[in-house]
Design an enzyme around this catalytic site. Structure first.
Site, PDB file in Angstrom:
ATOM      1  N   ARG A  58       0.810  -1.028  -0.192  1.00  0.00           N
ATOM      2  CA  ARG A  58       0.336   0.117   0.100  1.00  0.00           C
ATOM      3  C   ARG A  58       0.856   1.381   0.080  1.00  0.00           C
ATOM      4  O   ARG A  58       1.887   1.307   0.323  1.00  0.00           O
ATOM      5  CB  ARG A  58      -1.115   0.112   1.290  1.00  0.00           C
ATOM      6  N   LYS A 122       4.190  -7.912  11.296  1.00  0.00           N
ATOM      7  CA  LYS A 122       3.699  -8.048  10.162  1.00  0.00           C
ATOM      8  C   LYS A 122       4.009  -9.477   9.480  1.00  0.00           C
ATOM      9  O   LYS A 122       5.254  -9.601   9.008  1.00  0.00           O
ATOM     10  CB  LYS A 122       3.835  -7.018   9.227  1.00  0.00           C
ATOM     11  N   ARG A 258      -1.582   3.354  13.871  1.00  0.00           N
ATOM     12  CA  ARG A 258      -0.615   3.051  14.727  1.00  0.00           C
ATOM     13  C   ARG A 258      -1.130   2.883  16.233  1.00  0.00           C
ATOM     14  O   ARG A 258      -1.927   3.785  16.465  1.00  0.00           O
ATOM     15  CB  ARG A 258       0.398   4.098  14.818  1.00  0.00           C
TER      16      ARG A 258
END
Length: 262
Positions: A58, A122, A258
């Site tokens: 992204r 991630k 975040r």
């Protein structure tokens, strides 16, 4: 490569059986390759690359991968839906991916709008790009790009520069069977999304939400747009958070989430 495609197809079930599977040794970006072809495609196509040299995430970020250390692939799927109805698709894909990984013994959580987390880092990213169909405003193509870290050496982790995760236990599985399990889940999700929209996935997404109840920021190019307690998503895929001004719903776009440090 043809043998791998044939073996993957042999493990496919239900709607995944209509997908044409292609495996290549190397390409720049599987998403870019399929986007360039959607005008000529007649049926869904899965393109798997052993190595991507220009993988994308992204907001123009680069997706780094090494041969055998990740799964990088894109699925082109035609939806009988207008482009504006595709907003919640990345979240639906996240649910499908998370549930498929859970079936494979990998516990994951979801970070809005499109990250799959494992043990706080991630593990996988999702990039969906859409294209209209000439003369048909009620249909569109979606190219669903996914990258999953299987093995990650310290040097590459340092290059990425943010918390990442990997699942080396999946490298012990038959790679073609693993790919078919993911495709089965994605194809089923695509069919359900076309019929019922993201509303069919919202409760499942909220059950996998990584930061439910935690204080978070919503950022746009580094600027804080919203701050509050993370609630989850609504039936259209908007992110809900309770702020000092009340409950706020945020569309994805290119914003980022975040967690506020304690």
């Amino acid at each position: 490569m043809k043998n791998h495609a044939h073996r993957i197809a042999g493990f496919c079930l239900g709607p995944a059986q209509q997908v044409h599977i292609q495996v290549v040794e190397e390409t720049g970006s599987t998403n870019a390759d399929l986007l360039a072809r959607v005008g000529s495609l007649q049926s869904p196509v899965l393109l798997i690359a052993e190595r991507q040299t220009a993988g994308r995430g992204r907001a123009g970020r680069t997706w780094l991968s090494a041969p055998g250390a990740s799964l990088t692939f894109s699925l082109a799927w035609k939806f009988a839906l207008p482009l504006q109805s595709m907003v919640g698709l990345p979240l639906a894909v996240g649910v499908a991916l998370a549930e498929a990984l859970a079936e494979l013994g990998v516990g994951v959580r979801l970070k809005w709008p499109n990250d799959v987390l494992h043990e706080g880092g991630k593990l996988a990213g999702i990039l969906i790009e859409t294209a209209g169909v000439d003369g048909d405003t009620q249909s569109c193509w979606a190219v669903i790009g996914i990258g999953i870290n299987l093995m990650l050496d310290p040097e590459m982790a340092a290059q990425i520069g943010r918390p990442v995760a990997h699942v080396p236990q999946l490298t012990e599985r038959d790679r073609d069977e693993l790919m078919a399990a993911l495709l089965n889940a994605l194809a089923q999700a695509a069919v359900l999304f076309e019929r019922q929209g993201f509303g069919a996935f919202a409760e499942r997404w909220n059950g996998l939400h990584a930061y439910a109840g935690q204080p978070v920021f919503i950022l746009d190019q580094g600027k804080v747009l919203h701050e509050g307690a993370a609630i989850g998503v609504d039936g259209s895929g908007r992110f809900l958070l309770d702020t000092s001004a009340g409950r706020t719903a945020v569309m994805a776009g290119d914003v980022s989430l975040r967690v506020r440090e304690a």
